[in-house]
Design a protein around this motif. Structure first.
Motif, mmCIF file in Angstrom:
data_model
loop_
_atom_site.group_PDB
_atom_site.id
_atom_site.type_symbol
_atom_site.label_atom_id
_atom_site.label_comp_id
_atom_site.label_asym_id
_atom_site.label_seq_id
_atom_site.Cartn_x
_atom_site.Cartn_y
_atom_site.Cartn_z
ATOM 1 N N SER A 1 15.735 -14.552 -17.225
ATOM 2 C CA SER A 1 14.161 -14.554 -17.306
ATOM 3 C C SER A 1 13.450 -14.163 -16.055
ATOM 4 O O SER A 1 12.830 -13.835 -16.022
ATOM 5 N N ASN B 1 10.464 -11.129 -15.229
ATOM 6 C CA ASN B 1 9.724 -11.592 -14.529
ATOM 7 C C ASN B 1 8.561 -10.624 -13.517
ATOM 8 O O ASN B 1 7.943 -10.963 -12.812
ATOM 9 N N HIS C 1 5.969 -18.523 -15.419
ATOM 10 C CA HIS C 1 7.416 -18.932 -16.029
ATOM 11 C C HIS C 1 8.201 -20.328 -15.838
ATOM 12 O O HIS C 1 7.280 -21.451 -14.860
ATOM 13 N N LYS D 1 1.843 -15.079 -11.560
ATOM 14 C CA LYS D 1 3.236 -14.606 -12.433
ATOM 15 C C LYS D 1 3.249 -15.905 -12.906
ATOM 16 O O LYS D 1 3.200 -16.951 -11.993
#
Length: 320
Positions: A315, A319, A216, A214
């Motif tokens: 946020s 995710n 971010h 992931k």
């Protein structure tokens, strides 16, 4: 006579899957790598460092003992696989297997084995009928493993979350397995060369793992001069919350430049940790959040296009 323990062969990490015809692909499950020795007297499960698992995960041992009559003519057997607590066909729960792995008291182990039962997901066969076959080709070993597990009643065409024993199959279609990994949020994919031999204790380029990462942006909080880690966080409930550390992925030039920026803008100091006010954002890759901390974070880039107030807990949760 085969040994109970061999040092596992490990895959090499890559950002890309090999796409040649002689490669195939398996789901990578997030659990404990485990070698399993099975004969008339014992089921012995060992970690990659040789520590025993069979006393901590007795439900697997008990299940295999009920299957003994089906395969005892093939004993002794040595399997390679992943000990998991499955969430779905393609994903295992890292947090639950970690909790179970720390248990020592028999009553708590027994309770956990009923509440959060594990599954042994076999992906390789190293010995059968008392003979090592780890120098055979991966394809030959895999076919023998499938035949063996079919004798126990395992459905080798799919993973069952309710079974204590499973077979990890492969596919030759990389696009298909990528899609499964993305949908079910699996840990990643392992590519294996069909001709590959199993070599104890090495990290091989004939097995390649690609993690389902992931990405971010995070707020840079500071730098620890003692251990060389940068600290990062996000905004949660109108304050900055620490979520992890990183040191990998950043070039020597980028690292030195960032250290100098931090030292010139010190807001406070706690021992060897230099802290700054929120201003700089960095993009990190990571595997998942575990106990509100980033697992395996790695620097990707600076995010000069991102305001630090945009790096929020909300946020980050989206995710997942």
């Amino acid at each position: 006579m085969i040994q109970h323990f061999l040092k596992p062969m490990l895959p090499s990490l890559s950002n890309e899957l090999p796409e040649e015809n002689h490669w195939v692909y398996e789901i990578k499950y997030d659990g404990f790598r485990c070698l399993l020795f099975w004969d008339h007297a014992n089921v012995i499960m060992t970690s990659r460092n040789g520590h025993p698992f069979h006393t901590i995960f007795p439900e697997v041992v008990d299940h295999l003992k009920t299957l003994e009559n089906n395969v005892k003519h093939l004993f002794p057997i040595l399997l390679d696989g992943e000990l998991c607590i499955l969430e779905n066909e393609n994903k295992a729960n890292f947090e639950l297997i970690q909790k179970r792995g720390r248990l020592k008291q028999p009553d708590k182990i027994e309770q956990a084995s009923r509440q959060y039962p594990s599954s042994y997901c076999a992906f390789d066969l190293l010995a059968i009928e008392g003979e090592y076959i780890h120098r055979h080709s991966f394809l030959d070993r895999k076919e023998k493993l499938q035949n063996l597990l079919q004798l126990t009643g395992v459905q080798t065409n799919k993973i069952s979350t309710d079974s204590r024993l499973n077979f990890i199959n492969f596919t030759s279609r990389s696009s298909e397995i990528r899609n499964r990994v993305q949908i079910d949020k699996s840990e990643g994919i392992v590519a294996k060369k069909l001709s590959s031999k199993w070599n104890p204790g090495i990290r091989t380029n004939e097995w390649i793992k690609v993690k389902n990462l992931k990405f971010h942006p995070f707020i840079l909080l500071g730098y620890d001069t003692e251990n060389g880690f940068f600290h990062v966080g996000v905004i949660k409930d109108h304050s900055v919350q620490f979520v992890g550390l990183f040191s990998h992925g950043i070039s020597p030039q980028e690292k030195e430049a960032l250290i100098q920026i931090i030292k010139k803008n010190i807001a406070s100091r706690n021992g060897s940790l230099f802290l700054i006010e929120p201003s700089i954002c960095v993009e990190l890759s990571y595997l998942e959040l575990y106990k509100n901390q980033l697992r395996q974070p790695r620097f990707v880039s600076f995010r000069f296009d991102t305001n630090w107030e945009e790096c929020t807990w909300e946020s980050l949760q989206k995710n997942k």
